[in-house]
Design a protein around this motif. Sequence first.
Motif, PDB file in Angstrom:
ATOM      1  N   LYS A  36       0.838  -1.204   0.000  1.00 57.91           N
ATOM      2  CA  LYS A  36       0.000   0.000   0.000  1.00 57.91           C
ATOM      3  C   LYS A  36       0.872   1.254   0.000  1.00 57.91           C
ATOM      4  O   LYS A  36       0.616   2.198  -0.774  1.00 57.91           O
ATOM      5  CB  LYS A  36      -0.916   0.014   1.216  1.00 57.91           C
ATOM      6  CG  LYS A  36      -1.802   1.264   1.315  1.00 57.91           C
ATOM      7  CD  LYS A  36      -2.709   1.197   2.542  1.00 57.91           C
ATOM      8  CE  LYS A  36      -3.655   2.393   2.613  1.00 57.91           C
ATOM      9  NZ  LYS A  36      -2.947   3.662   2.869  1.00 57.91           N
ATOM     10  N   GLU A  40       0.885   3.843  -3.337  1.00 53.01           N
ATOM     11  CA  GLU A  40       0.453   5.227  -3.209  1.00 53.01           C
ATOM     12  C   GLU A  40       1.612   6.206  -3.376  1.00 53.01           C
ATOM     13  O   GLU A  40       1.427   7.305  -3.910  1.00 53.01           O
ATOM     14  CB  GLU A  40      -0.245   5.431  -1.867  1.00 53.01           C
ATOM     15  CG  GLU A  40      -1.547   4.643  -1.788  1.00 53.01           C
ATOM     16  CD  GLU A  40      -2.486   5.112  -0.708  1.00 53.01           C
ATOM     17  OE1 GLU A  40      -3.709   5.032  -0.917  1.00 53.01           O
ATOM     18  OE2 GLU A  40      -1.984   5.566   0.349  1.00 53.01           O
ATOM     19  N   HIS A  46      -4.911   3.585  -3.302  1.00 55.20           N
ATOM     20  CA  HIS A  46      -5.146   2.154  -3.062  1.00 55.20           C
ATOM     21  C   HIS A  46      -6.591   1.766  -3.344  1.00 55.20           C
ATOM     22  O   HIS A  46      -6.875   0.601  -3.635  1.00 55.20           O
ATOM     23  CB  HIS A  46      -4.781   1.794  -1.619  1.00 55.20           C
ATOM     24  CG  HIS A  46      -5.788   2.252  -0.608  1.00 55.20           C
ATOM     25  ND1 HIS A  46      -5.777   3.515  -0.067  1.00 55.20           N
ATOM     26  CD2 HIS A  46      -6.867   1.620  -0.057  1.00 55.20           C
ATOM     27  CE1 HIS A  46      -6.779   3.640   0.784  1.00 55.20           C
ATOM     28  NE2 HIS A  46      -7.463   2.526   0.813  1.00 55.20           N
ATOM     29  N   LEU A  61      -2.774  -5.419   0.876  1.00 48.36           N
ATOM     30  CA  LEU A  61      -2.141  -4.103   0.899  1.00 48.36           C
ATOM     31  C   LEU A  61      -1.075  -3.972   1.978  1.00 48.36           C
ATOM     32  O   LEU A  61      -0.303  -3.012   1.962  1.00 48.36           O
ATOM     33  CB  LEU A  61      -3.208  -3.028   1.116  1.00 48.36           C
ATOM     34  CG  LEU A  61      -4.174  -2.808  -0.051  1.00 48.36           C
ATOM     35  CD1 LEU A  61      -5.382  -2.008   0.412  1.00 48.36           C
ATOM     36  CD2 LEU A  61      -3.476  -2.093  -1.207  1.00 48.36           C
ATOM     37  N   ASP A  62      -1.055  -4.921   2.901  1.00 56.56           N
ATOM     38  CA  ASP A  62      -0.125  -4.790   4.028  1.00 56.56           C
ATOM     39  C   ASP A  62       1.103  -5.684   3.921  1.00 56.56           C
ATOM     40  O   ASP A  62       1.861  -5.840   4.875  1.00 56.56           O
ATOM     41  CB  ASP A  62      -0.859  -5.083   5.341  1.00 56.56           C
ATOM     42  CG  ASP A  62      -1.503  -6.465   5.357  1.00 56.56           C
ATOM     43  OD1 ASP A  62      -1.470  -7.154   4.309  1.00 56.56           O
ATOM     44  OD2 ASP A  62      -2.057  -6.846   6.409  1.00 56.56           O
ATOM     45  N   LYS A 149      -5.854   8.768  -0.677  1.00 54.14           N
ATOM     46  CA  LYS A 149      -4.673   8.208  -0.014  1.00 54.14           C
ATOM     47  C   LYS A 149      -4.677   8.448   1.496  1.00 54.14           C
ATOM     48  O   LYS A 149      -3.799   7.964   2.201  1.00 54.14           O
ATOM     49  CB  LYS A 149      -3.398   8.806  -0.614  1.00 54.14           C
ATOM     50  CG  LYS A 149      -3.171   8.474  -2.077  1.00 54.14           C
ATOM     51  CD  LYS A 149      -1.900   9.151  -2.567  1.00 54.14           C
ATOM     52  CE  LYS A 149      -1.702   8.991  -4.057  1.00 54.14           C
ATOM     53  NZ  LYS A 149      -0.475   9.683  -4.526  1.00 54.14           N
TER      54      LYS A 149
END
Length: 251
Positions: A36, A40, A46, A61-62, A149
């Motif tokens: 993520k 971004e 995202h 995303l992590d 974001k």
Amino acid sequence: MVCATFRFYDGLNDFLARERRGREFDTACARDATTKHMIEALGVPHTEVELILVNGVSTGLDTILGDGDRIAVYPRFSSLDVTDTARIATRPPGRLRFVADAHLGGLARLLRMAGFDTIYDNEFDDGAVEARALEEGRIVLTRNRELLKRRAVEYGAYVRALKPQDQLRELFERFGLAERARPFTLCLHCNAPLRIAAKEEVLDRLPPLVRAVQHEFSTCDVCRRVYWKGSHWQRMAGMLDSAAGARAGED
């Protein structure tokens, strides 16, 4: 410092620097940077991403990136068949509700017309939009990628079209709104539910010509506006039919 290779697909390239569009490119990443953070940092909100592959494996995303990782990032409308992969949620569960930023008043009105709970205020700043989205589980609608974001914005949509009617069609396609629409059930001005009203109840609020020829009405108990099926209603109904039919015509 680690180095990773990125490739963005389809409409996500619109957010990238020109020299990075449509091709693989290497970029330095901070140690312990997540997918993520890097997506971004490269310019892509995202909320526009549905699928991330790290070294060919779908991930979230992590995920923390490592040196030499290869990352492929896909939008919602990619032609890639992602049926059996772990996709990133692009909408909250349950009923869809929206919050539009200060520049999308026309779109907010059309979404209310279609029956979608949409809050809007031309005095909203980005912080207010973010707060309402977080508190009420709303999808952020904006043409400001930086708003998408913000840390607390989980769901959102970057609206590409410029005209409200085209924006409505875009969102109908993106979120599959045709099946969820409940036209003419919300007040266009204050977003409150409408109720059917007897003509005698609203008679003193009607223009003389409407009083003479119309017999079916609905009203908003918050702002007391009255609605009827006049020429304006017919134009709005046609606009909704056009938005709802956009996707069906492509199948």
